[in-house]
Design a protein around this motif. Structure first.
Motif, PDB file in Angstrom:
ATOM      1  N   LEU A   1     -22.421 -17.124  33.953  1.00  0.00           N
ATOM      2  CA  LEU A   1     -23.134 -17.657  35.113  1.00  0.00           C
ATOM      3  C   LEU A   1     -22.721 -19.103  35.351  1.00  0.00           C
ATOM      4  CD1 LEU A   1     -25.632 -17.892  37.154  1.00  0.00           C
ATOM      5  CD2 LEU A   1     -26.965 -18.582  35.160  1.00  0.00           C
ATOM      6  N   LEU A   2     -22.510 -19.429  36.637  1.00  0.00           N
ATOM      7  CA  LEU A   2     -22.386 -20.828  37.032  1.00  0.00           C
ATOM      8  C   LEU A   2     -23.575 -21.091  37.939  1.00  0.00           C
ATOM      9  CD1 LEU A   2     -20.820 -23.467  37.027  1.00  0.00           C
ATOM     10  CD2 LEU A   2     -19.295 -22.533  38.766  1.00  0.00           C
ATOM     11  N   ALA A   3     -24.527 -21.893  37.446  1.00  0.00           N
ATOM     12  CA  ALA A   3     -25.801 -22.061  38.149  1.00  0.00           C
ATOM     13  C   ALA A   3     -25.665 -23.045  39.305  1.00  0.00           C
ATOM     14  CB  ALA A   3     -26.862 -22.537  37.163  1.00  0.00           C
ATOM     15  N   ALA A   4     -26.637 -22.980  40.213  1.00  0.00           N
ATOM     16  CA  ALA A   4     -26.715 -23.972  41.289  1.00  0.00           C
ATOM     17  C   ALA A   4     -27.566 -25.129  40.798  1.00  0.00           C
ATOM     18  CB  ALA A   4     -27.334 -23.347  42.521  1.00  0.00           C
ATOM     19  N   SER A   5     -27.490 -26.226  41.500  1.00  0.00           N
ATOM     20  CA  SER A   5     -28.338 -27.361  41.171  1.00  0.00           C
ATOM     21  C   SER A   5     -29.641 -27.223  41.941  1.00  0.00           C
ATOM     22  CB  SER A   5     -27.628 -28.654  41.560  1.00  0.00           C
ATOM     23  OG  SER A   5     -28.520 -29.723  41.447  1.00  0.00           O
ATOM     24  N   GLN A   6     -30.746 -27.478  41.284  1.00  0.00           N
ATOM     25  CA  GLN A   6     -32.028 -27.381  41.958  1.00  0.00           C
ATOM     26  C   GLN A   6     -32.392 -28.712  42.605  1.00  0.00           C
ATOM     27  OE1 GLN A   6     -33.567 -24.865  42.741  1.00  0.00           O
ATOM     28  NE2 GLN A   6     -35.763 -25.022  42.682  1.00  0.00           N
ATOM     29  N   THR A   7     -31.790 -29.791  42.129  1.00  0.00           N
ATOM     30  CA  THR A   7     -32.238 -31.112  42.554  1.00  0.00           C
ATOM     31  C   THR A   7     -31.301 -31.779  43.545  1.00  0.00           C
ATOM     32  OG1 THR A   7     -31.152 -31.916  40.573  1.00  0.00           O
ATOM     33  CG2 THR A   7     -33.527 -31.650  40.472  1.00  0.00           C
ATOM     34  N   ARG A   8     -30.065 -31.305  43.641  1.00  0.00           N
ATOM     35  CA  ARG A   8     -29.106 -32.023  44.462  1.00  0.00           C
ATOM     36  C   ARG A   8     -29.102 -31.488  45.879  1.00  0.00           C
ATOM     37  NH1 ARG A   8     -25.567 -34.332  40.480  1.00  0.00           N
ATOM     38  NH2 ARG A   8     -24.110 -34.928  42.093  1.00  0.00           N
ATOM     39  N   ASP A   9     -28.501 -32.257  46.737  1.00  0.00           N
ATOM     40  CA  ASP A   9     -28.416 -31.882  48.133  1.00  0.00           C
ATOM     41  C   ASP A   9     -27.229 -30.942  48.335  1.00  0.00           C
ATOM     42  OD1 ASP A   9     -29.640 -32.762  50.804  1.00  0.00           O
ATOM     43  OD2 ASP A   9     -27.473 -32.690  51.166  1.00  0.00           O
ATOM     44  N   LYS A  10     -27.387 -29.978  49.246  1.00  0.00           N
ATOM     45  CA  LYS A  10     -26.295 -29.023  49.423  1.00  0.00           C
ATOM     46  C   LYS A  10     -25.059 -29.656  50.058  1.00  0.00           C
ATOM     47  CE  LYS A  10     -28.209 -26.950  53.649  1.00  0.00           C
ATOM     48  NZ  LYS A  10     -29.172 -28.037  53.823  1.00  0.00           N
ATOM     49  N   ASP A  11     -25.221 -30.845  50.650  1.00  0.00           N
ATOM     50  CA  ASP A  11     -24.051 -31.532  51.207  1.00  0.00           C
ATOM     51  C   ASP A  11     -23.085 -31.978  50.123  1.00  0.00           C
ATOM     52  OD1 ASP A  11     -24.982 -31.138  53.710  1.00  0.00           O
ATOM     53  OD2 ASP A  11     -25.985 -33.087  53.846  1.00  0.00           O
ATOM     54  N   ALA A  12     -23.555 -31.953  48.864  1.00  0.00           N
ATOM     55  CA  ALA A  12     -22.663 -32.332  47.777  1.00  0.00           C
ATOM     56  C   ALA A  12     -21.567 -31.293  47.551  1.00  0.00           C
ATOM     57  CB  ALA A  12     -23.476 -32.533  46.491  1.00  0.00           C
ATOM     58  N   LEU A  13     -21.733 -30.096  48.128  1.00  0.00           N
ATOM     59  CA  LEU A  13     -20.681 -29.079  48.024  1.00  0.00           C
ATOM     60  C   LEU A  13     -19.557 -29.427  48.989  1.00  0.00           C
ATOM     61  CD1 LEU A  13     -22.390 -25.564  48.004  1.00  0.00           C
ATOM     62  CD2 LEU A  13     -21.263 -26.720  46.115  1.00  0.00           C
ATOM     63  N   THR A  14     -18.347 -29.556  48.475  1.00  0.00           N
ATOM     64  CA  THR A  14     -17.219 -29.800  49.379  1.00  0.00           C
ATOM     65  C   THR A  14     -16.287 -28.607  49.339  1.00  0.00           C
ATOM     66  OG1 THR A  14     -15.884 -30.789  47.634  1.00  0.00           O
ATOM     67  CG2 THR A  14     -17.294 -32.282  48.908  1.00  0.00           C
ATOM     68  N   GLU A  15     -15.592 -28.394  50.440  1.00  0.00           N
ATOM     69  CA  GLU A  15     -14.666 -27.271  50.499  1.00  0.00           C
ATOM     70  C   GLU A  15     -13.566 -27.433  49.445  1.00  0.00           C
ATOM     71  OE1 GLU A  15     -13.269 -26.005  54.268  1.00  0.00           O
ATOM     72  OE2 GLU A  15     -11.585 -24.935  53.388  1.00  0.00           O
ATOM     73  N   GLU A  16     -13.088 -28.653  49.323  1.00  0.00           N
ATOM     74  CA  GLU A  16     -12.011 -28.915  48.364  1.00  0.00           C
ATOM     75  C   GLU A  16     -12.487 -28.597  46.950  1.00  0.00           C
ATOM     76  OE1 GLU A  16     -10.162 -30.940  45.326  1.00  0.00           O
ATOM     77  OE2 GLU A  16     -11.919 -31.936  46.170  1.00  0.00           O
ATOM     78  N   GLY A  17     -13.694 -29.070  46.615  1.00  0.00           N
ATOM     79  CA  GLY A  17     -14.235 -28.860  45.269  1.00  0.00           C
ATOM     80  C   GLY A  17     -14.463 -27.383  44.977  1.00  0.00           C
TER      81      GLY A  17
ATOM     82  N   GLN B   1     -15.296  -5.263  32.337  1.00  0.00           N
ATOM     83  CA  GLN B   1     -14.606  -6.275  33.138  1.00  0.00           C
ATOM     84  C   GLN B   1     -15.222  -7.654  32.853  1.00  0.00           C
ATOM     85  OE1 GLN B   1     -13.179  -4.848  36.920  1.00  0.00           O
ATOM     86  NE2 GLN B   1     -12.208  -3.777  35.236  1.00  0.00           N
ATOM     87  N   SER B   2     -14.409  -8.704  32.980  1.00  0.00           N
ATOM     88  CA  SER B   2     -14.998 -10.035  32.798  1.00  0.00           C
ATOM     89  C   SER B   2     -15.456 -10.554  34.160  1.00  0.00           C
ATOM     90  CB  SER B   2     -13.998 -10.991  32.165  1.00  0.00           C
ATOM     91  OG  SER B   2     -12.869 -11.126  32.979  1.00  0.00           O
ATOM     92  N   VAL B   3     -16.696 -11.040  34.179  1.00  0.00           N
ATOM     93  CA  VAL B   3     -17.364 -11.348  35.445  1.00  0.00           C
ATOM     94  C   VAL B   3     -18.021 -12.728  35.367  1.00  0.00           C
ATOM     95  CG1 VAL B   3     -19.193 -10.631  37.045  1.00  0.00           C
ATOM     96  CG2 VAL B   3     -17.909  -8.889  35.781  1.00  0.00           C
ATOM     97  N   VAL B   4     -17.865 -13.517  36.421  1.00  0.00           N
ATOM     98  CA  VAL B   4     -18.680 -14.724  36.545  1.00  0.00           C
ATOM     99  C   VAL B   4     -19.458 -14.628  37.855  1.00  0.00           C
ATOM    100  CG1 VAL B   4     -16.778 -16.079  37.590  1.00  0.00           C
ATOM    101  CG2 VAL B   4     -18.735 -17.257  36.568  1.00  0.00           C
ATOM    102  N   VAL B   5     -20.753 -14.939  37.784  1.00  0.00           N
ATOM    103  CA  VAL B   5     -21.566 -14.983  39.003  1.00  0.00           C
ATOM    104  C   VAL B   5     -21.888 -16.450  39.296  1.00  0.00           C
ATOM    105  CG1 VAL B   5     -22.517 -12.662  38.850  1.00  0.00           C
ATOM    106  CG2 VAL B   5     -23.664 -14.509  37.641  1.00  0.00           C
ATOM    107  N   ILE B   6     -21.743 -16.837  40.565  1.00  0.00           N
ATOM    108  CA  ILE B   6     -21.968 -18.229  40.960  1.00  0.00           C
ATOM    109  C   ILE B   6     -23.125 -18.293  41.952  1.00  0.00           C
ATOM    110  CG2 ILE B   6     -20.930 -20.352  41.853  1.00  0.00           C
ATOM    111  CD1 ILE B   6     -18.223 -19.144  41.551  1.00  0.00           C
ATOM    112  N   ASP B   7     -24.074 -19.169  41.701  1.00  0.00           N
ATOM    113  CA  ASP B   7     -25.194 -19.365  42.610  1.00  0.00           C
ATOM    114  C   ASP B   7     -24.837 -20.472  43.604  1.00  0.00           C
ATOM    115  OD1 ASP B   7     -27.591 -19.634  43.875  1.00  0.00           O
ATOM    116  OD2 ASP B   7     -28.804 -19.699  42.052  1.00  0.00           O
ATOM    117  N   PHE B   8     -24.726 -20.120  44.880  1.00  0.00           N
ATOM    118  CA  PHE B   8     -24.413 -21.122  45.920  1.00  0.00           C
ATOM    119  C   PHE B   8     -25.677 -21.645  46.601  1.00  0.00           C
ATOM    120  CE2 PHE B   8     -19.905 -21.818  46.783  1.00  0.00           C
ATOM    121  CZ  PHE B   8     -19.327 -20.896  45.925  1.00  0.00           C
TER     122      PHE B   8
END
Ligand SMILES: Nc1ncnc2c1ncn2[C@@H]1O[C@H](COP(=O)(O)OP(=O)(O)OP(=O)(O)O)[C@@H](O)[C@H]1O
Ligand SMILES: [Mg+2]
Lengths: 271, 252
Positions: A85-101, A32-39
């Motif tokens: 893999l879609l990695a998370a950012s280590q340096t950015r603030d989590k508020d940069a995550l938006t629901e729309e994005g 199966q094709s799989v992507v894992v995302i770090d939130f």
């Protein structure tokens, strides 16, 4: 049709990231094709467990903010080519995550993959809320102890009320994954019994992953336990859990020979 | 606007006799305990009021006959702005019975009193369904005073139903709570908190198939887990009020 799966728990350190990597790799190995995302923005881990930390150029936040294209940010695994893999950012603030994005990215990933697996951060704040927001299926990771079970219970309540599916009146598919299970400690009454955990949380059991050195060994070499030691006890337990996610019926045995009887009994109850 | 939260306002029964003038009858006071709705306005107030109107449209009757407390602890205010806000709410059919967090300097006889000593009861669910009206525009049927919950009540969830009985088919988790104006029936395991008779109904009872509750409360009297006889733990149990204290008995 793609399935979006969130791996979540409420409580920290129970094995979400370990399970995301192990289940993701197991599904990918089966073709199966799989992507894992770090939130887990600010505390990224999944790249380490997958041994991809030196290959991260762009991350989830870059894509959410339109600074990079999804295709630039996806990192393909070197061992299993159907795993990304879609990695998370280590340096950015989590508020940069938006629901729309996040919604836009998940919709795009749905087109490209069979499985989109979201590794949730601990807690019930923004990161965890967005990791579950667009999910079709949830794997609730729990250790057999009181505080972990209570937090999982809380998370199940949120899965049933705060996800897009719940808001649209659709059912959210939920599975319980018990990790760090130690049969000797359960016997001595130092851990909750699996039956009690199932009774309290009342969602179907996906698997029981034993406490094992193999898990630490695998993450230290940057390889999911299902790739690094597929025949070890936790490796087999995760392999079986992945099959059950695909809808296959696999007898529930705890991967230490001694206690197989008990678990086949539980499986009948939970199935 | 965030969800309004509930607040339990409680007072004790009092009976005061004036001993110096035995000729006069004693003055009687009665305690009353109720769940009030706490609304928390945010700046800018005009936007917040617009939100409120939207909510009132989606859930008509939500504020009708509910006691409302206005929490202004996070809202900069003076006497005039507070009076205007109370009046604005009044025109929307919301009567403020008390203030929380109001600056003592602005208070006066023309404003509701400041309340203290309430205890929060968590977020109240705002019913999203519209009130059912008959297709021909006839009168609505009276709502039965009971609430049926078929899913387990999970940790962190608060079910508040001041109008009557609550029946839960599944279990109530540790860290969850049920607040009912009437009785509470739990057909699974009761592990969380059960607050029955929240509006002062001394006849309210709590029934459960398996008692592991963190707290049982009826009309303000309570029993914690520590105070439950060990032989009743894990058993089918009912709880009722007897001489102002909670009594427990096995159901089998
Ligand atoms: N089955 C297991 N046996 C032994 N160790 C384990 C097992 N599962 C997880 N661990 C270890 O527990 C620790 C926490 O695991 P992991 O990072 O997967 O948890 P998490 O839920 O993602 O944590 P966080 O909430 O911080 O994101 C790690 O050191 C991991 O190696
Ligand atoms: Mg993690």
């Amino acid at each position: 049709m793609a399935k979006v799966l969130v791996v979540t728990s409420g409580k920290g350190g129970v094995g979400k990231t370990t399970s995301t990597a192990a289940l993701g790799a197991a599904l990918a190995q089966s073709g199966q094709s799989v992507v894992v995302i770090d939130f887990d923005v600010g505390l990224r881990n999944l790249d380490l467990v997958l041994g991809a930390e030196r290959r991260v150029v762009y991350d989830l936040i870059n894509v959410v903010q339109g600074e990079a294209k999804l295709s630039q940010a996806l990192i393909r695994d070197k061992r299993v080519e159907t795993l990304s893999l879609l990695a998370a950012s280590q340096t950015r603030d989590k508020d940069a995550l938006t629901e729309e994005g996040v919604g836009r990215i998940i919709a795009e990933l749905r087109e490209k993959f069979d499985w989109v697996i979201c590794d949730s951060p601990a807690g019930i704040e923004r990161g965890a809320a967005l990791a579950m927001r667009f999910a079709d299926v949830a794997v609730v990771v729990t250790n057999p102890e009181v505080s972990s079970v209570r937090d999982s219970d809380r998370i199940i309540g949120l899965l049933d009320s705060k996800t897009l599916r719940a808001e649209n009146g659709e059912r959210m598919e939920k599975h319980l994954l018990i990790t760090r299970f130690d049969p000797a400690r359960e016997m001595r009454g130092e851990m909750l019994k699996t039956e009690d955990v199932l009774e309290i949380l009342s969602i179907p059991l996906l698997g029981v992953i034993p406490e094992s050195e193999e898990v630490l060994r695998a993450s230290n070499v940057g390889s999911p336990v299902t790739l690094n030691a597929p025949t070890s006890a936790p490796g087999r337990a995760y392999m079986d859990a992945a099959k059950r996610l695909k809808g296959e019926v696999v007898a529930m045995t705890v991967p230490t020979e001694r206690r197989a009887g008990l678990f086949s009994k539980i499986f009948r109850r939970a199935a | 606007m965030g969800n309004p939260s509930g607040r339990q306002v409680r007072s004790r029964n009092l009976s005061v006799t004036d001993v110096t003038s035995a000729a006069r009858p004693s003055i009687r006071f009665r305690g009353h305990s109720l769940i009030a709705l706490v609304v928390v306005p945010e700046e800018p107030v005009s936007d917040w009021l617009a939100h409120l109107d939207g909510l009132a449209q989606r859930s008509p009757g939500f504020f009708a006959s509910r006691p409302v407390i206005l929490d202004v602890s996070h809202l900069p205010h003076d006497r005039d702005s507070l009076r205007a806000l109370v009046a604005d709410l009044f025109t929307r059919g919301i009567r403020v019975m008390g203030l929380e967090g109001a600056d003592a300097a602005v208070l006066g006889p023309d404003l509701p009193p400041v309340l203290t000593g309430g205890s929060p009861t968590g977020q109240l669910e705002i019913p999203t369904g519209k009130l059912k009206t008959q297709p021909n525009g006839g009168p609505e049927r009276p709502r039965p005073a009971s609430l049926l919950i078929e899913d387990p009540v999970r940790s962190g969830q608060s079910i508040c139903f001041p109008d009557g009985d609550v029946t839960v088919v599944g279990s109530v988790s540790s860290g969850a709570e049920i607040i009912a104006g009437g009785s509470i029936h739990v057909y699974g395991t009761l592990r969380g908190r059960a607050v029955a008779g929240s509006g002062g109904d001394t006849k309210a009872r709590i029934y459960c198939r398996k008692l592991e509750a963190e707290l049982l409360m009826i009309d303000g009297s309570f029993r914690t887990d520590d105070e439950v006889q060990p032989e009743l733990r894990g058993r089918p149990v009912q709880a009722w009020l007897q001489d102002g204290a909670i009594a427990l008995a096995s159901l089998d």
